[in-house]
Design an enzyme around this catalytic site. Structure first.
Site, mmCIF file in Angstrom:
data_model
loop_
_atom_site.group_PDB
_atom_site.id
_atom_site.type_symbol
_atom_site.label_atom_id
_atom_site.label_comp_id
_atom_site.label_asym_id
_atom_site.label_seq_id
_atom_site.Cartn_x
_atom_site.Cartn_y
_atom_site.Cartn_z
ATOM 1 N N SER A 1 29.215 2.364 15.846
ATOM 2 C CA SER A 1 29.853 1.247 15.148
ATOM 3 C C SER A 1 29.501 1.275 13.667
ATOM 4 O O SER A 1 30.303 0.870 12.820
ATOM 5 C CB SER A 1 29.434 -0.081 15.778
ATOM 6 O OG SER A 1 28.017 -0.209 15.780
ATOM 7 N N PHE B 1 33.404 5.637 24.614
ATOM 8 C CA PHE B 1 32.653 5.276 25.803
ATOM 9 C C PHE B 1 31.556 4.276 25.436
ATOM 10 O O PHE B 1 30.668 4.034 26.173
ATOM 11 C CB PHE B 1 32.054 6.527 26.475
ATOM 12 C CG PHE B 1 31.276 7.437 25.561
ATOM 13 C CD1 PHE B 1 29.934 7.201 25.328
ATOM 14 C CD2 PHE B 1 31.886 8.509 24.934
ATOM 15 C CE1 PHE B 1 29.215 8.031 24.479
ATOM 16 C CE2 PHE B 1 31.183 9.345 24.097
ATOM 17 C CZ PHE B 1 29.846 9.113 23.869
ATOM 18 N N VAL C 1 20.979 -4.780 19.475
ATOM 19 C CA VAL C 1 19.742 -5.544 19.280
ATOM 20 C C VAL C 1 20.153 -6.958 18.888
ATOM 21 O O VAL C 1 21.033 -7.151 18.037
ATOM 22 C CB VAL C 1 18.856 -4.926 18.183
ATOM 23 C CG1 VAL C 1 17.634 -5.805 17.916
ATOM 24 C CG2 VAL C 1 18.420 -3.520 18.574
ATOM 25 N N ARG D 1 12.363 -5.254 13.860
ATOM 26 C CA ARG D 1 11.085 -5.350 14.568
ATOM 27 C C ARG D 1 10.819 -4.105 15.406
ATOM 28 O O ARG D 1 9.956 -4.109 16.279
ATOM 29 C CB ARG D 1 11.070 -6.598 15.457
ATOM 30 C CG ARG D 1 11.289 -7.900 14.700
ATOM 31 C CD ARG D 1 11.114 -9.108 15.593
ATOM 32 N NE ARG D 1 11.549 -10.333 14.933
ATOM 33 C CZ ARG D 1 11.446 -11.551 15.465
ATOM 34 N NH1 ARG D 1 10.906 -11.689 16.672
ATOM 35 N NH2 ARG D 1 11.874 -12.607 14.810
ATOM 36 N N TYR E 1 22.425 6.207 12.930
ATOM 37 C CA TYR E 1 21.917 7.171 13.896
ATOM 38 C C TYR E 1 21.439 8.487 13.291
ATOM 39 O O TYR E 1 20.833 9.298 13.985
ATOM 40 C CB TYR E 1 22.975 7.425 14.972
ATOM 41 C CG TYR E 1 23.180 6.192 15.825
ATOM 42 C CD1 TYR E 1 22.296 5.875 16.847
ATOM 43 C CD2 TYR E 1 24.226 5.313 15.557
ATOM 44 C CE1 TYR E 1 22.452 4.733 17.604
ATOM 45 C CE2 TYR E 1 24.396 4.154 16.315
ATOM 46 C CZ TYR E 1 23.504 3.869 17.330
ATOM 47 O OH TYR E 1 23.660 2.727 18.067
#
Length: 409
Positions: A118, A409, A84, A91, A123
């Protein structure tokens, strides 16, 4: 502000990828690496967030098969290239992309979504659990040593040009994919990834070198590495930086490690990603010479809970009812009865009494058999409602070998 989410058009890839790099610091990747990612990107499985003509968010999903306990390859979306723009934080851009992506994965009929993070804390709120770990090590090869195993004399080592034996080395890797949960079955083109060797990323080390192991004329293992010569007042202090090591049998594996330990003018081997139960831990004469560190690897998200739990087998017989919380993918929420053993499993909706209560994040963490439900219960993330259910389920989910993701990946 109105943000438009749409499937990535091939003509937009350069802008889309450039904004991804900017979000990760703005450092350009070597051209050969950029070209590879461009060829691997599945545009129809990638989305961009657009504020007018500006790309302000990116997310993709590779098509993989993920090996699970029992040896099956389960279709999975390899979530990747998520970013992002710094100007559009807080937002709801990331949440909207994750919402769209998981809806798409469900529509594609893939039971799993997987990713590497990262920043791991991001998550969990989308239902991803840390399912594998990876071991890194800096090995003292002056005081550490590996004794030649029985049968070592039958293995012949030779240097080879990386490109000349690329196909044979890839075949060795592919034969080992089902040996551990968490490994990836990939589409054509991915065999180029381990061959990337841009000079800018060598940090003074040699171009990638390759040694293959042969038995009766067949390549049964290989190692790829960089050699960084260094000298101190007391003599040579070079470093071997391991890129890849694979073998079809334990003897070959040990012989390849012994080779790395014995390279002249070097005093250490640096390893970035190996399984946490790697046989190396038991090959070296003194494990303290390894200086081991462990970090997170693959994150797993159950998109179709029933199909995912049915796709793997279980180490011991299990018959438990889960009450699953899944606010982000509510089709998974509620009670599920899992019955299974080493031959197969069934996971269906039920109204039976609950044995264990947990969120989909915990099931994702335990799914590949590397994280025990008992350990998660110890952290307060699984609640036992029927005495004995926790031990039963925890024992059933565990894998004999640690799950492992060989590459990102």
């Amino acid at each position: 502000m109105t943000i438009e989410l749409r499937v990535l058009r091939p003509s937009e890839w350069d802008d889309w990828f450039g904004k991804l790099l900017l979000a990760f610091g703005g450092v350009e990747e070597p051209q050969e690496e950029r070209e590879l990612w461009g060829s691997l990107t599945e545009h129809e499985r990638s989305i961009g967030a657009w504020d007018g003509d500006d790309c302000v968010g990116t997310a993709g999903a590779f098509s993989f098969g993920v090996s699970v306990p029992g040896g099956a390859m389960v279709p999975a979306a390899g979530v990747t290239m998520v970013s992002v723009a710094a100007t559009h934080r807080r937002r709801g851009v990331l949440t909207s992309m994750m919402r769209r992506q998981l809806d798409d994965v469900r529509r594609w009929g893939e039971p799993l979504a997987v990713l590497t993070a990262s920043e791991p804390e991001i998550y969990g709120r989308f239902g991803y659990g840390i399912a594998t770990q990876q071991m890194s090590a800096q090995i003292d090869t002056v005081r550490g040593r590996i004794t030649a195993p029985q049968g070592a004399d039958a293995v012949r080592l030779r240097f080879a040009e990386v490109a000349d034996v690329a196909a044979e080395c890839e075949a060795v890797y592919v034969r080992g994919i089902g040996s551990r949960p968490g490994m990836l079955a990939r589409k054509p083109g991915w065999e180029r990834l381990p061959l990337l060797d841009p000079p800018a990323e060598r940090d003074g080390a040699s171009p990638m070198q390759c040694v293959v192991a042969e038995r009766e004329g067949e390549i049964v293992g290989f190692v790829r590495f960089h050699n960084k010569p260094e000298w101190e007042a007391g003599g040579p202090s070079g470093t071997i930086r391991l890129r890849h090591i694979e073998a079809l049998d334990p003897v070959t594996y040990a012989v390849l490690w012994r080779f790395l330990f014995d390279i002249d003018l070097t005093v250490r081997v640096v390893v970035r990603n190996r399984p946490v139960d790697d046989p190396l831990l038991h090959l070296v004469n003194d494990v303290r010479k390894l200086e081991v560190r462990v970090r997170d690897g693959l994150f797993v998200r159950l998109v179709d809970l029933g199909a995912a739990l049915e796709a793997r087998t279980y180490r011991t017989p299990v018959d438990v009812v889960f009450d699953v919380d899944d606010a982000f993918c509510p089709w998974n929420a509620g009670r599920w009865r899992l019955t299974g053993d080493s031959k197969g499993a069934s996971c269906k909706r039920t109204e039976d009494d609950v044995d264990l209560a947990l969120s989909v994040r915990e099931l994702g963490a335990a799914y590949l058999g590397g994280v025990s439900l008992a350990a998660l219960a110890g952290a307060g993330r699984v609640r036992e409602l029927r005495q004995g259910a926790l031990a039963e389920a925890s024992s059933a989910f565990i894998s004999d070998v640690a799950p492992w993701l060989p590459h990102g990946f």
